[in-house]
Design an enzyme around this catalytic site. Structure first.
Site, mmCIF file in Angstrom:
data_model
loop_
_atom_site.group_PDB
_atom_site.id
_atom_site.type_symbol
_atom_site.label_atom_id
_atom_site.label_comp_id
_atom_site.label_asym_id
_atom_site.label_seq_id
_atom_site.Cartn_x
_atom_site.Cartn_y
_atom_site.Cartn_z
ATOM 1 N N ARG A 9 0.875 -1.184 0.000
ATOM 2 C CA ARG A 9 0.000 0.000 0.000
ATOM 3 C C ARG A 9 0.904 1.224 0.000
ATOM 4 O O ARG A 9 1.925 1.260 0.715
ATOM 5 C CB ARG A 9 -0.898 0.007 1.224
ATOM 6 N N HIS A 45 -12.527 -2.561 -1.716
ATOM 7 C CA HIS A 45 -13.612 -1.597 -1.903
ATOM 8 C C HIS A 45 -14.048 -1.546 -3.356
ATOM 9 O O HIS A 45 -15.236 -1.530 -3.665
ATOM 10 C CB HIS A 45 -13.155 -0.193 -1.465
ATOM 11 N N ARG A 96 -9.775 5.895 -3.161
ATOM 12 C CA ARG A 96 -8.842 4.924 -2.560
ATOM 13 C C ARG A 96 -7.388 5.289 -2.875
ATOM 14 O O ARG A 96 -6.498 5.125 -2.062
ATOM 15 C CB ARG A 96 -9.116 3.487 -3.077
ATOM 16 N N HIS A 102 -4.149 2.736 -1.945
ATOM 17 C CA HIS A 102 -3.968 1.877 -3.120
ATOM 18 C C HIS A 102 -3.175 2.547 -4.225
ATOM 19 O O HIS A 102 -3.198 3.768 -4.367
ATOM 20 C CB HIS A 102 -5.336 1.510 -3.721
HETATM 21 O O1 LIG Z 1 -8.541 -3.375 -0.308
HETATM 22 P P1 LIG Z 1 -9.263 -2.200 0.245
HETATM 23 O O2 LIG Z 1 -9.996 -1.395 -0.814
HETATM 24 O O3 LIG Z 1 -8.443 -1.348 1.134
HETATM 25 O O4 LIG Z 1 -10.413 -2.778 1.109
HETATM 26 C C1 LIG Z 1 -10.179 -3.477 2.273
HETATM 27 C C2 LIG Z 1 -11.529 -3.728 2.860
HETATM 28 O O5 LIG Z 1 -12.133 -4.723 2.065
HETATM 29 C C3 LIG Z 1 -13.432 -5.042 2.427
HETATM 30 O O6 LIG Z 1 -13.879 -6.024 1.564
HETATM 31 C C4 LIG Z 1 -13.406 -5.549 3.838
HETATM 32 O O7 LIG Z 1 -14.712 -5.873 4.242
HETATM 33 C C5 LIG Z 1 -12.822 -4.525 4.773
HETATM 34 O O8 LIG Z 1 -12.710 -5.039 6.058
HETATM 35 C C6 LIG Z 1 -11.453 -4.133 4.307
HETATM 36 O O9 LIG Z 1 -11.045 -3.054 5.104
#
Ligand SMILES: O=P(O)(O)OC[C@H]1O[C@@H](O)[C@H](O)[C@@H](O)[C@@H]1O
Length: 282
Positions: A9, A45, A96, A102
């Site tokens: 990240r 997300h 994000r 990300h």
């Molecule tokens: O990979 P990303 O976009 O940071 O998302 C992580 C999130 O993904 C989601 O699917 C989970 O339910 C969350 O708990 C987690 O924080």
């Protein structure tokens, strides 16, 4: 995929990489939701939102086709809804990346994977009539697979919690690091959701409900949203990890049981309706 792709990240990568040599690392602003504790690839997300929006939009298209919308109106609906999906995804992905959780390729792969998952599962017919036993065994299989995979990689010297350490090290505020963002915690929530759905759909509260009138449905939606709002406000301490996981699982199971069985069953008991058709889960 998060466990096998080992995605970095940006908010921690800029500090760890040798890419900048002797130059100072770029200053990335962190926000309360930046400090995700799981790997970054693909974005959960982006994947979740694209999968859900894809399902909703294609469901509207099926209803429109069933009701034989005029071709021009159908085309208009298609263009409008696809544009809506693209706009939502663009906003999710940009936010994000903006908050340094990300890299762009991770959100793009998230959107694509979400649509692929939604599209493949829309073709799997048995899930629409799965028995409670199937829900139970699928949940059990997912749990054993996750724990088994974790233990196997640990035995091979791969620590799947490597990201938690990075988050704790590079997050500017310790209170922004949440245990519930680890992939294992997410998986437990998803398993709870699946199991709660199975329980709801096989509960007598759901199967014996005969009311399908519009006021009844609106009542169900309103009461469910209120109860889910209350449920959403419940948070658990992660000090005792086993208890934390059990409560997260139960909360997710309740989140599905409430709107599918408890609320429709409870309301039809309080206001017995005369409609003959069963309120269908869709
Ligand atoms: O990979 P990303 O976009 O940071 O998302 C992580 C999130 O993904 C989601 O699917 C989970 O339910 C969350 O708990 C987690 O924080």
């Amino acid at each position: 995929m998060k466990w096998v792709l080992f995605g970095e990240r940006p908010y921690w990568w800029v500090h760890d990489t040798r890419f900048y040599g002797t130059d100072p690392a770029p200053a990335l602003k962190q926000f309360p939701i930046t400090c995700e504790t799981g790997p970054g690839s693909p974005s959960g997300h982006a994947m979740g939102s694209s999968g859900v929006w894809y399902v909703m939009i294609t469901a509207v298209f099926s209803v429109a086709a069933e009701r034989r919308f005029p071709p021009l109106l159908y085309r208009f609906l298609q263009v409008g809804l696809w544009m809506l999906l693209c706009t939502v995804e663009l906003l999710v992905c940009m936010s994000r990346v903006y908050m340094a959780a990300h890299f762009p390729h991770q959100v793009i792969s998230g959107v694509i994977t979400g649509i692929m998952v939604a599209e493949s599962f829309s073709r799997v017919q048995w899930i629409y009539g799965a028995s409670l036993k199937k829900y139970f065994y699928t949940t059990l299989f997912l749990l054993s697979f996750a724990v088994g995979f974790y233990e196997l990689l640990k035995a091979l010297g791969v620590d799947l919690l490597w990201t938690l350490e990075k988050a704790q090290k590079w997050c500017v505020r310790a209170e922004w690091v949440h245990m519930d963002s680890t992939p294992f915690a997410s998986l437990l929530r998803n398993m709870g959701t699946l199991f709660g759905l199975g329980l709801g759909l096989h509960s007598p509260l759901y199967t014996e409900n005969k009311n399908s009138s519009i006021p009844f449905r609106v009542g169900c939606i309103t009461v469910s949203l209120l109860l889910l709002q209350i449920l959403d406000g419940m948070t658990f301490s992660s000090r005792d990890q086993a208890m934390f996981y059990v409560l997260s699982f139960s909360k997710s199971a309740a989140a599905l049981f409430i709107p599918t069985a408890l609320v429709p069953g409870g309301l039809s008991w309080i206001f017995p309706g005369s409609g003959a058709a069963k309120l269908k889960f869709s």
